[in-house]
Write a protein that holds these residues in place. Structure first.
Motif, PDB file in Angstrom:
ATOM      1  N   ASP A 132     -16.667  -4.166   3.874  1.00  0.00           N
ATOM      2  CA  ASP A 132     -17.759  -5.017   4.618  1.00  0.00           C
ATOM      3  C   ASP A 132     -17.475  -4.847   6.147  1.00  0.00           C
ATOM      4  N   GLY A 133     -16.289  -4.525   6.663  1.00  0.00           N
ATOM      5  CA  GLY A 133     -16.096  -4.388   8.177  1.00  0.00           C
ATOM      6  C   GLY A 133     -16.802  -2.796   8.477  1.00  0.00           C
ATOM      7  N   ALA A 134     -16.769  -1.900   7.458  1.00  0.00           N
ATOM      8  CA  ALA A 134     -17.310  -0.591   8.014  1.00  0.00           C
ATOM      9  C   ALA A 134     -18.813  -1.000   7.640  1.00  0.00           C
ATOM     10  N   LEU A 135     -19.411  -1.606   6.754  1.00  0.00           N
ATOM     11  CA  LEU A 135     -21.012  -1.566   6.788  1.00  0.00           C
ATOM     12  C   LEU A 135     -21.476  -2.584   7.905  1.00  0.00           C
ATOM     13  N   ALA A 136     -20.582  -3.544   8.403  1.00  0.00           N
ATOM     14  CA  ALA A 136     -21.165  -4.267   9.506  1.00  0.00           C
ATOM     15  C   ALA A 136     -21.321  -3.278  10.809  1.00  0.00           C
ATOM     16  N   GLU A 137     -20.224  -2.531  10.858  1.00  0.00           N
ATOM     17  CA  GLU A 137     -20.346  -1.872  12.261  1.00  0.00           C
ATOM     18  C   GLU A 137     -21.402  -0.837  12.199  1.00  0.00           C
ATOM     19  N   LEU A 138     -21.704  -0.253  10.805  1.00  0.00           N
ATOM     20  CA  LEU A 138     -22.610   0.575  10.361  1.00  0.00           C
ATOM     21  C   LEU A 138     -24.105   0.069  10.993  1.00  0.00           C
ATOM     22  N   TRP A 139     -24.405  -1.062  10.457  1.00  0.00           N
ATOM     23  CA  TRP A 139     -25.647  -1.619  10.400  1.00  0.00           C
ATOM     24  C   TRP A 139     -25.795  -2.589  11.930  1.00  0.00           C
ATOM     25  N   GLY A 140     -24.575  -2.873  12.341  1.00  0.00           N
ATOM     26  CA  GLY A 140     -24.710  -3.753  13.636  1.00  0.00           C
ATOM     27  C   GLY A 140     -25.450  -3.309  14.615  1.00  0.00           C
ATOM     28  N   ALA A 141     -25.798  -4.340  15.501  1.00  0.00           N
ATOM     29  CA  ALA A 141     -26.194  -3.875  16.987  1.00  0.00           C
ATOM     30  C   ALA A 141     -25.446  -2.831  17.592  1.00  0.00           C
TER      31      ALA A 141
END
Length: 142
Positions: A132-141
């Protein structure tokens, strides 16, 4: 967050790899390490995605994981990331031919970076983020 992408990464949890080449353990831990190396090295989120998802095919077929992984990612990731997943072993399988075929291109530069991160993501005691952390980083602003 795309449930299919979460599932593809989750399926790597517990997928064992040869300790000779992968002393870090399972394919998920390796993939999260490779993602972190990419994230530190570039702002290019397509490369981050390729790094994170490069081995998803290992949950289905180890020897053909590059092709299988790319097929699984079609329509879920940008075409450039899917291409990198499909070709991420080219420099291992045929380094001279790959360098010749893609000489002077951005594709070769991307493959070389991904290969370096892939080789670097093999530390047994590395600290990594969660899926979840990686995907949040990937799709984050940005």
């Amino acid at each position: 967050m795309n449930d299919d992408l979460v599932s593809l990464l989750s399926d790597l949890n517990g997928v064992r790899q040869s300790p000779r080449w992968h002393p870090e353990g399972d394919a998920l831990f390796h993939s999260l390490q490779v993602f972190e190396l990419a994230r530190r090295a570039t702002k290019d989120r397509i490369l981050w995605a390729a790094a994170l998802f490069h081995d998803v095919g290992k949950a289905v077929d180890g020897p053909l994981h590059d092709e299988v992984g790319a097929d699984l990612l079609e329509g879920l990731l940008p075409d450039r990331a899917v291409w990198l997943v499909r070709h991420h072993l080219d420099l291992l399988k045929d380094p001279r031919g790959t360098r010749w075929r893609f000489r002077g291109t951005s594709e070769l530069r991307d493959l070389e970076q991904l290969r370096r991160w892939d080789l670097g993501g093999r530390k047994p005691n590395a600290r990594v983020v969660s899926i979840d952390g990686a995907l949040a980083e990937l799709w984050g602003a940005p």
